[in-house]
Design an enzyme around this catalytic site. Structure first.
Site, short mmCIF file in Angstrom:
data_model
loop_
_atom_site.label_atom_id
_atom_site.label_comp_id
_atom_site.label_asym_id
_atom_site.label_seq_id
_atom_site.Cartn_x
_atom_site.Cartn_y
_atom_site.Cartn_z
N HIS A 125 -18.59 10.46 0.84
CA HIS A 125 -18.93 9.14 1.34
C HIS A 125 -20.45 9.01 1.34
CE1 HIS A 125 -18.44 5.41 3.51
NE2 HIS A 125 -19.41 5.79 4.32
N ARG A 176 0.85 -1.20 0.00
CA ARG A 176 0.00 0.00 0.00
C ARG A 176 0.88 1.25 0.00
NH1 ARG A 176 -5.35 0.10 0.77
NH2 ARG A 176 -5.69 -2.01 1.49
N THR A 219 -27.96 11.41 -6.49
CA THR A 219 -28.41 12.70 -7.04
C THR A 219 -28.00 13.84 -6.11
OG1 THR A 219 -30.59 12.58 -5.99
CG2 THR A 219 -30.40 11.67 -8.21
N THR A 226 -8.87 12.56 6.81
CA THR A 226 -7.87 12.39 7.86
C THR A 226 -7.45 10.92 7.86
OG1 THR A 226 -9.62 12.03 9.48
CG2 THR A 226 -8.76 14.28 9.30
C1 GAR Z 1 -20.38 7.33 -4.84
O1 GAR Z 1 -21.62 6.96 -4.29
C2 GAR Z 1 -19.42 7.70 -3.72
O2 GAR Z 1 -20.03 8.36 -2.65
C3 GAR Z 1 -18.92 6.35 -3.31
O3 GAR Z 1 -18.75 5.64 -4.50
C4 GAR Z 1 -19.69 6.12 -5.47
C5 GAR Z 1 -18.91 6.50 -6.70
O4 GAR Z 1 -19.78 6.83 -7.74
N1 GAR Z 1 -17.69 6.44 -2.57
C6 GAR Z 1 -17.36 5.61 -1.62
O5 GAR Z 1 -18.04 4.67 -1.28
C7 GAR Z 1 -16.02 5.94 -0.98
N2 GAR Z 1 -15.86 5.19 0.22
P1 GAR Z 1 -19.24 7.63 -9.00
O6 GAR Z 1 -18.00 6.88 -9.51
O7 GAR Z 1 -20.37 7.54 -9.98
O8 GAR Z 1 -18.92 9.01 -8.57
#
Ligand code: GAR
Length: 193
Positions: free
Chosen positions: A113, A69, A176, A145
């Site tokens: 998130h 990582r 949305t 963070t």
């Molecule tokens: C979104 O719902 C975002 O909030 C989530 O992945 C999706 C990406 O959609 N992110 C996470 O879960 C991060 N932990 P997108 O590629 O269409 O923007």
């Protein structure tokens, strides 16, 4: 110029919402801001083609090529820093980041998130909200963070959880709202930089 680098792993609908808003609101003139690059850890991320169609520089850095990582994050930071970013925007970037990477971008690393943090950090947020009997779900834009899905909250939006919702129907309703609050949070931050 305040360069913005966007990191994606998938469809990139949040990225597209940010780019569209940057055009609509003329972030170049309004904030001296510019979407400098879109970087994905997956070559098959759907958002890459969309970004290329917008003439945005794209790069792929496959995490599977790296032994650790730390090694991946170090190379990722090198790729990002070539664009001298004022902001690094995680938009569906599905990687856990090392504390060194997060510290390097302290104060200029944002995430969205799909839950009302601090509820439901981690994965499967929509199913977990349904299983917990939540009446509302939503999304959170926050500063990143070292602790996963924590950090100062910049924007939130709530949506109702409706009878018969599945994880997919709820995710679509939340998404949305994500498309509204993420560009808004970024614009507010750019105005302060
Ligand atoms: C979104 O719902 C975002 O909030 C989530 O992945 C999706 C990406 O959609 N992110 C996470 O879960 C991060 N932990 P997108 O590629 O269409 O923007």
């Amino acid at each position: 110029m305040k360069n913005i680098v966007i990191l994606i792993s998938g469809g990139g609908s949040n990225m597209a919402a940010i780019v569209r808003c940057a055009h609509r609101e003329s972030w170049g003139k309004a904030h001296g801001a510019h979407i400098a690059a879109v970087i994905s850890n997956r070559a098959d991320a759907g958002g890459l083609a969309w970004a290329q169609g917008e003439s945005i520089a794209t790069e792929v850095l496959d995490h599977k090529r790296f032994a650790s990582r730390e090694a991946f994050d170090a190379e990722l930071a090198a790729v990002i820093d070539r664009h001298q970013p004022a902001l690094v925007v995680l938009a569906g970037f599905m990687r856990i980041l090392t504390s060194g990477f997060v510290a390097h971008y302290h104060g200029r690393l944002l995430n969205i998130h799909p839950s009302l943090l601090p509820a439901f950090p981690g994965l499967h947020t929509h199913q977990r909200a349904i299983d917990a009997g939540c009446k509302f779900a939503g999304a959170t834009v926050h500063q990143v963070t070292a602790e996963l899905d924590h950090g100062p909250i910049l924007e939130q939006a709530a949506v109702p959880v409706l009878p018969g919702d599945t994880a997919d129907t709820l995710a679509a309703r939340v998404l949305t709202q994500e498309h509204l609050i993420y560009p808004r949070a970024i614009a507010a931050l750019l105005a302060q930089l």
